[in-house]
Design a protein around this motif. Structure first.
Motif, short mmCIF file in Angstrom:
data_model
loop_
_atom_site.label_atom_id
_atom_site.label_comp_id
_atom_site.label_asym_id
_atom_site.label_seq_id
_atom_site.Cartn_x
_atom_site.Cartn_y
_atom_site.Cartn_z
N LEU A 189 -19.27 7.74 9.95
CA LEU A 189 -19.11 9.23 9.81
C LEU A 189 -18.75 9.82 11.17
CD1 LEU A 189 -22.04 10.09 7.38
CD2 LEU A 189 -19.37 10.72 7.21
N ILE A 190 -19.47 9.53 12.26
CA ILE A 190 -18.94 10.12 13.41
C ILE A 190 -17.42 9.81 13.85
CG2 ILE A 190 -19.35 10.08 16.06
CD1 ILE A 190 -22.58 9.75 15.06
N LEU A 191 -17.19 8.58 13.68
CA LEU A 191 -15.84 8.15 14.01
C LEU A 191 -14.88 8.76 13.08
CD1 LEU A 191 -16.19 4.42 14.64
CD2 LEU A 191 -15.96 5.99 16.41
N MET A 192 -15.34 9.16 12.12
CA MET A 192 -14.15 9.75 10.96
C MET A 192 -14.00 11.31 11.41
SD MET A 192 -15.66 8.88 7.40
CE MET A 192 -14.74 9.98 6.11
N ILE A 193 -14.59 11.81 12.24
CA ILE A 193 -14.27 13.15 12.85
C ILE A 193 -12.97 13.04 13.65
CG2 ILE A 193 -15.08 15.05 14.36
CD1 ILE A 193 -17.96 14.06 13.63
N TRP A 194 -12.85 11.89 14.22
CA TRP A 194 -11.71 11.97 15.27
C TRP A 194 -10.54 11.10 14.79
CZ3 TRP A 194 -16.52 12.20 17.34
CH2 TRP A 194 -16.97 13.16 18.15
N TYR A 195 -10.52 10.90 13.48
CA TYR A 195 -9.76 10.01 12.93
C TYR A 195 -8.73 10.39 11.58
CZ TYR A 195 -7.58 5.77 10.88
OH TYR A 195 -6.91 4.78 10.53
N ALA A 196 -7.63 10.43 11.62
CA ALA A 196 -6.51 10.62 10.79
C ALA A 196 -5.77 9.26 10.24
CB ALA A 196 -5.64 11.67 10.90
N PRO A 197 -5.75 9.01 8.88
CA PRO A 197 -5.39 7.77 8.66
C PRO A 197 -3.97 7.93 8.21
CG PRO A 197 -6.41 8.66 6.64
CD PRO A 197 -6.66 9.57 7.85
N THR A 198 -3.13 8.19 9.48
CA THR A 198 -1.55 7.97 9.18
C THR A 198 -0.98 7.06 10.23
OG1 THR A 198 -1.19 10.02 10.52
CG2 THR A 198 -1.54 10.52 8.21
N PRO A 199 -0.12 6.40 9.99
CA PRO A 199 0.48 5.54 11.17
C PRO A 199 0.94 6.53 12.44
CG PRO A 199 1.63 5.05 9.06
CD PRO A 199 0.65 6.29 8.91
N GLU A 200 1.40 7.83 12.10
CA GLU A 200 1.67 8.63 13.37
C GLU A 200 0.39 8.82 14.20
OE1 GLU A 200 2.57 9.56 10.22
OE2 GLU A 200 4.32 8.61 10.32
N ARG A 201 -0.54 9.10 13.61
CA ARG A 201 -1.84 9.40 14.17
C ARG A 201 -2.91 8.41 14.57
NH1 ARG A 201 -4.61 14.95 13.42
NH2 ARG A 201 -6.11 13.59 14.31
N ALA A 202 -3.04 7.61 13.80
CA ALA A 202 -4.41 6.44 13.66
C ALA A 202 -4.36 6.06 15.15
CB ALA A 202 -4.11 5.56 12.84
N TYR A 203 -3.28 5.44 15.70
CA TYR A 203 -3.56 4.66 17.04
C TYR A 203 -3.55 5.75 18.19
CZ TYR A 203 -2.40 1.52 20.87
OH TYR A 203 -2.46 0.83 21.98
N THR A 204 -3.07 6.74 17.99
CA THR A 204 -3.34 7.78 19.18
C THR A 204 -4.70 8.36 19.02
OG1 THR A 204 -1.78 9.14 17.84
CG2 THR A 204 -1.05 8.70 20.09
N ASP A 205 -5.01 8.43 17.86
CA ASP A 205 -6.58 8.74 17.75
C ASP A 205 -7.28 8.12 18.16
OD1 ASP A 205 -5.92 11.02 16.38
OD2 ASP A 205 -6.36 10.45 14.52
#
Lengths: 537, 302
Positions: free
Chosen positions: A97-113
């Motif tokens: 749950l804590i990790l989900m705060i900083w994560y967006a599941p899209t290829p553009e963002r997942a890795y930079t997140d």
């Protein structure tokens, strides 16, 4: 209600004390402060036992048994593995749950997140490492739980259904771990999951396999849709399935009781629920203190391991155009990868695991032996051990050491400086790579001891492959280190050899290494060199 | 009942268990406090790490795609592509083109969208569009990486113009430079290198003060149907083919004309106007003739 008469009767101090005790009893769902003191002193409860009240008053305790058989509370009977699996699911939920705060599941963002989480969120790396370690431990402990149940014969009547839900929980745990694998969107994740889902494609008949694959990936190849689907599987669907089956499983455990050590009851009997009064160990306080201490100790162990010895890997960003050399599945799927190396995808990837799963579920029905005692179950225990050994051998075959060696020069460079991950060269780092050109034929020696070691390994590795591979003759290597930019070195590996046709052949591989780059291994002492940065000149 | 031999390991006293639990909590708190104390430094190290890795990845992309025109050290090739590893680029370029964003944005958008116009440009080729958004091969993260790599020249480029690092001031022609020297006068124009006799063909073809031919023409590959130079024809087999191109021109005349008047005859499959048309002014006749002889030599020395 009537405060005045009470005050007159008991006096002020006693009234306040009684009110405080009342509040305390409400919080503990029925146990007054005096009883807590008696619990801690190890005194026996009165009759009727006042310590049973929370089991009927409190929601969280009503699913716990009020007492256990003394023999099953011994640590070495169950090793608390079921409790530990449940607790790890809890840890995974919280850290997830804590990790989900900083994560967006899209290829553009997942890795930079991921990068942002590591470099810009206080304790972000700790949370990620804890989550990853918890996931791997959960697979390990759920499996160990199953092995323990198998070895003590606890799956036998009347616990067949408990075993069935346990197998489902094992499968869900594996899928949970695997679906989380894709989320960082790095090369490791992308290719492991590409291989994993490609097995779904092998489900016969063809139209079913293709449909399953398409449903899992959301497109012919993993992309934005696939990532979203795996994310939803990971954070919503699979946890819900696990949650449901956990409660069914646990209800059955409480319902039948934990099976006794086999030599404490007659063969064919099940007396787990008939606990003599003198063998009862009450949940409150004994088992609760025991379990709480165990879990707190385990948590401390996890924190220490995560802080000092475990780092979740993060490779380069997912690149569908380039498959890294030696792509491997997570370790708990090595056996499957090993199977895939020796058999066709449909057989090894779908039919065999399917048969294995059905066999696992059918064990309580195949094993008609009523005895749970080890000496009566030689066939079952030996076949279990053999199955374990086969799994270990298959797992070894799943690692790159078995049957996927590339061409010698590729392997030589991969050993010293892998495409992804650390390897010895990145381990010694930028500072220990002196500029220059080093030819293995001249046995170069530099002033840097650590670099000399690399050169020596390079030389030895070439010599070893020369001996092993008849098409790789009179080989030598040239390693050049040049300054590409301020703070960036170019490392060029050149390997020359004479092919069987007598032609000189050449292999070149170039890497760059930046001064500030940190590479790490998943297991092993962490690098804390950043605590004391090198003095600036 | 039987007790196993290891039963002495069992902790039975609840108070000892509670004590162990408290010790474990204290241990966890100690570890977390330690991590908390070094957390700022850890985050700084991680930030530097990922910046460094972006530069590493950018270096790979640059080596695979950019260096043929912008030069292996980023100092450009005269007439082909500008120097990025130059003080002008890091200090004056944004002011000259009137870009109000950051240099990072300028580089990233130029890499992504290319430079579609050739108005008043001194470069032979237009910057292609590299982003997948505009039909190129690179993803956004790769464009950021290669931008990080170019920006990493800054420290070195700012030292240019000092005695240790005599690289010249290299403005582009497409935007008149508004650079002003410290005393308020216009900046010293690029001082042409004093010629000390004719330059060698090797220097003209690929040298730092040459004509930048090597940016478009490959000397090692032959020009055949399977092996075409992407911008200008390959030249490994030039001595065989040069005499056959234009009827009535022998090999030497053909090459000479191609240098001084590139548009007079354009090889099939290539566009007119790519090759600069001012070589006759930039080289002496003597140098051109030497260059022609060198290009036609089957055993030419590099």
């Amino acid at each position: 209600m009537a405060v005045q008469p009470e005050l007159e009767k008991k006096g002020f101090a006693q009234t306040v004390l009684d009110a405080a005790d009342d509040v305390f009893t409400r919080i503990t769902a029925g146990i007054p402060a005096g009883e807590v003191r008696r619990m801690l002193r190890g005194e026996a409860p009165g009759r009727p036992n006042p310590r049973l009240k929370p089991h009927s008053e409190a929601f969280l305790l009503h699913i716990k048994p009020t007492y256990y058989h003394e023999s099953v509370t011994r640590f070495t009977h169950t090793f608390r593995l079921g409790l530990l699996s449940t607790y790890l699911f809890f840890v995974e939920t919280i850290t997830g749950l804590i990790l989900m705060i900083w994560y967006a599941p899209t290829p553009e963002r997942a890795y930079t997140d991921m990068i942002r989480l590591l470099s810009n969120v206080p304790f972000g790396q700790l949370m990620r490492d804890l989550h990853r370690l918890g996931a791997e431990l959960m697979v390990l402990i759920v499996t160990a739980h199953m092995v323990r149940t198998y070895l003590t014969g606890s799956y036998k009547a009347p616990r067949q259904f408990t075993w069935f839900t346990g197998v489902i929980l094992l499968v869900v745990t594996l899928f949970l771990s695997f679906s989380g694998y894709l989320l960082p969107w790095d090369q490791l994740a992308f290719w492991a999951v590409t291989i994993g889902t490609s097995m779904a494609e092998a489900v016969p008949p063809k139209v079913v396999g293709e449909t399953v694959n398409l449903l899992a990936r959301g497109a012919p190849d993993i992309g934005a849709n696939g990532l979203m689907r795996f994310y939803l599987l990971h954070v919503l669907f699979l946890p819900l399935v696990l949650f449901l089956f956990f409660f069914v499983h646990y209800y059955k455990v409480v319902h039948f009781g934990i099976s006794l050590p086999s030599d404490e009851e007659e063969i064919g009997q099940d007396t787990a629920n008939k606990v003599p009064a003198d063998r009862r160990v009450y949940f409150l306080p004994d088992v609760m203190i025991d379990e709480a201490t165990f879990l707190i100790g385990f948590t401390a162990l996890m924190v220490v391991i995560t802080a000092f010895f475990f780092s979740a890997p993060l490779e380069s960003i997912a690149n569908p155009q380039s498959t890294p050399l030696h792509t491997v599945a997570p370790w708990y799927f090595y056996w499957l990868q090993g199977l895939l190396k020796i058999a066709d995808k449909t057989i090894a990837g779908v039919i065999l695991p399917g048969v294995l799963l059905v066999l696992l579920i059918a064990i309580p029905y195949l094993d008609r032996n009523p005895s749970r005692r080890g000496r009566d179950r030689r066939v079952a225990i030996i076949s279990g051990v053999v199955a374990g050994i086969v799994m270990i051998i298959l797992s070894w075959m799943g690692t790159p050491y078995y049957a996927v060696q590339g061409a010698p020069p590729v392997e030589i460079v991969q050993e010293l400086m892998p495409e992804e991950g650390m390897g010895p060269v990145r381990e010694i780092g930028y500072a220990h790579l002196p500029i220059g050109k080093y030819d293995t034929r001249e046995n170069p020696v530099t002033e840097d001891e650590e670099f000399n070691h690399i050169l020596h390994e390079f030389e030895a590795s070439i010599a070893a492959f020369e001996e092993k591979d008849p098409s790789f003759n009179q080989a030598y290597g040239v390693l050049s280190v040049t300054q590409e930019q301020p703070s960036l070195k170019r490392i060029t590996w050149e390997i020359f050899w004479i092919s069987p046709e007598g032609v000189q052949d050449k292999f070149v591989r170039t890497f760059f290494l930046h001064e500030n780059s940190l590479y790490w291994e998943q297991y092993g002492l962490k690098d804390f060199s950043f605590v004391r940065p090198p003095a600036q000149e | 009942m039987k007790r196993p031999w290891y039963s002495f390991l069992y902790v039975r006293s609840p108070l000892v268990k509670i004590g162990l639990g408290i010790a474990a909590v204290m241990l966890s708190i100690a570890v977390l406090l330690f991590l908390g104390v070094i957390e700022d430094r850890r985050m700084a190290a991680q930030t530097a790490n990922w910046d460094g890795r972006a530069i590493e990845k950018g270096a790979e992309i640059y080596t695979n795609n950019c260096y043929t025109c912008h030069g292996p050290d980023g100092k450009g090739l005269p007439g082909v592509a500008p120097a990025l590893h130059s003080k002008y680029f890091f200090t004056q370029r944004l002011k000259d083109v009137g870009w109000t964003g950051s240099l990072h944005d300028y580089i990233a958008s130029t890499v992504a969208a290319g430079r579609p116009s050739k108005v008043k440009s001194q470069w032979a080729q237009m910057m292609p569009t590299w982003s997948q958004r505009f039909g190129g091969p690179l993803r956004d993260d790769q464009i950021n990486n290669v931008t990080a790599f170019v920006l990493n020249w800054e420290k070195d480029a700012l030292l240019q113009g000092t005695p240790d690092n005599p690289d010249p001031w290299q403005p582009f022609d497409d935007a008149p430079s508004k650079a002003v020297a410290e005393d308020g006068s216009a900046p010293v124009a690029e001082t042409p290198v004093e010629s000390t006799g004719p330059r060698s063909p090797q220097e003209l073809f690929a040298g730092a003060n040459g004509m930048g031919c090597s940016g478009c023409h490959n000397l090692d590959l032959p020009q055949t149907a399977d092996s075409r130079g992407p911008v200008g024809p390959n030249m490994a087999n030039l001595y065989e083919t040069a005499g056959t191109r234009v009827p009535g021109e022998d090999a030497a005349t053909y090459i000479h004309n191609s240098i001084v008047a590139p548009n007079a005859y354009v090889s099939e499959g290539y566009m007119a106007g790519i090759m600069p048309q001012n070589f006759a002014e930039r080289m002496t006749e003597e140098e051109i003739n030497a260059l022609v002889q060198w290009l036609l030599d089957p055993n030419r020395q590099r």
